[in-house]
Write a protein that holds these residues in place. Structure first.
Motif, short mmCIF file in Angstrom:
data_model
loop_
_atom_site.label_atom_id
_atom_site.label_comp_id
_atom_site.label_asym_id
_atom_site.label_seq_id
_atom_site.Cartn_x
_atom_site.Cartn_y
_atom_site.Cartn_z
N PRO A 159 0.82 -1.21 0.00
CA PRO A 159 0.00 0.00 0.00
C PRO A 159 0.86 1.27 0.00
O PRO A 159 2.01 1.25 0.44
N VAL A 160 0.28 2.32 -0.52
CA VAL A 160 0.93 3.62 -0.61
C VAL A 160 -0.01 4.63 0.05
O VAL A 160 -1.23 4.52 -0.08
N VAL A 180 3.96 11.23 9.73
CA VAL A 180 4.54 10.04 9.09
C VAL A 180 4.18 10.00 7.60
O VAL A 180 5.05 9.80 6.75
N PHE A 181 2.92 10.21 7.27
CA PHE A 181 2.50 10.11 5.87
C PHE A 181 2.90 11.33 5.05
O PHE A 181 2.80 11.31 3.82
N ALA A 182 3.40 12.38 5.70
CA ALA A 182 3.94 13.53 4.98
C ALA A 182 5.45 13.44 4.81
O ALA A 182 6.05 14.28 4.14
N ALA A 208 5.28 0.83 7.78
CA ALA A 208 6.06 0.19 8.86
C ALA A 208 6.01 1.07 10.10
O ALA A 208 6.03 0.57 11.23
N ALA A 209 5.93 2.40 9.90
CA ALA A 209 5.93 3.33 11.02
C ALA A 209 4.55 3.42 11.70
O ALA A 209 4.46 3.79 12.86
N ILE A 210 3.51 3.08 10.96
CA ILE A 210 2.14 3.12 11.50
C ILE A 210 1.62 1.69 11.59
O ILE A 210 1.47 1.02 10.58
N THR A 211 1.34 1.24 12.80
CA THR A 211 0.91 -0.15 12.97
C THR A 211 -0.58 -0.28 13.26
O THR A 211 -1.11 -1.39 13.25
#
Length: 172
Positions: free
Chosen positions: A42-43, A95-97, A105-108
């Protein structure tokens, strides 16, 4: 104090210059969304350009830079998800910016929804979209999509204003 932007302040061609335009819109409070694609890898990216376009049928649009690392995947996607972030989700927006990292990986705290689309936990709202079209617009593309599913909570929204994340709870 009021600032005035006009073609007289901008380049010779009679348009407002890009830096002045960006400064002007820093004063515009905008909801913060994370727009994502599904699939095996996913992106996702943070956006403040999401707008409701029509109610019948339900349509939304958003802008994405064509030089964005997410654009090649968004350009091919048939379905997308939109997660409207709630107050307190500053870390998710950041994180998404951020470029050059594995954002997922940073957002679980996320799961798969319809069409394998990512759904972030604790979001204000989540929408599943079917892409209707893409329009070139300067250095960006405008994506227009049908809303095919939507869920929401009563949480307060995360906003982007004057170059920082805030919420209506933070307002004086």
């Amino acid at each position: 104090m009021t600032s005035v932007l006009s073609s007289e302040d901008g380049p010779v061609d009679g348009t407002v210059d890009a830096d002045s335009f960006r400064r002007l819109f820093r004063h515009h409070a905008a909801p913060v969304a994370v727009i994502m694609t599904g699939g095996a890898s996913p992106v996702g990216f943070t956006a403040t350009s999401l707008v409701p376009l029509a109610a019948d049928p339900p349509l939304v649009s958003f802008n994405i830079g064509r030089d964005s690392s997410s654009w090649p995947t968004v350009e091919r996607a048939e379905h997308l998800s939109v997660n409207l972030l709630a107050a307190g989700q500053h870390d998710v927006a950041t994180v998404f910016a951020t470029s050059g990292i594995d954002r997922f990986a940073a957002i679980t705290h996320w799961r798969r929804g319809p069409h394998g689309l990512p759904v972030l936990d604790d979001s204000l709202a989540w929408l599943a979209l079917r892409v209707r079209g893409r329009v070139d617009a300067g250095d960006h593309a405008v994506v227009v999509a049908d809303v095919i599913r939507a869920e929401h909570t009563p949480a307060a929204p995360l906003l982007y204003h004057r170059g920082r994340y805030t919420s209506v709870l933070d307002a004086p």
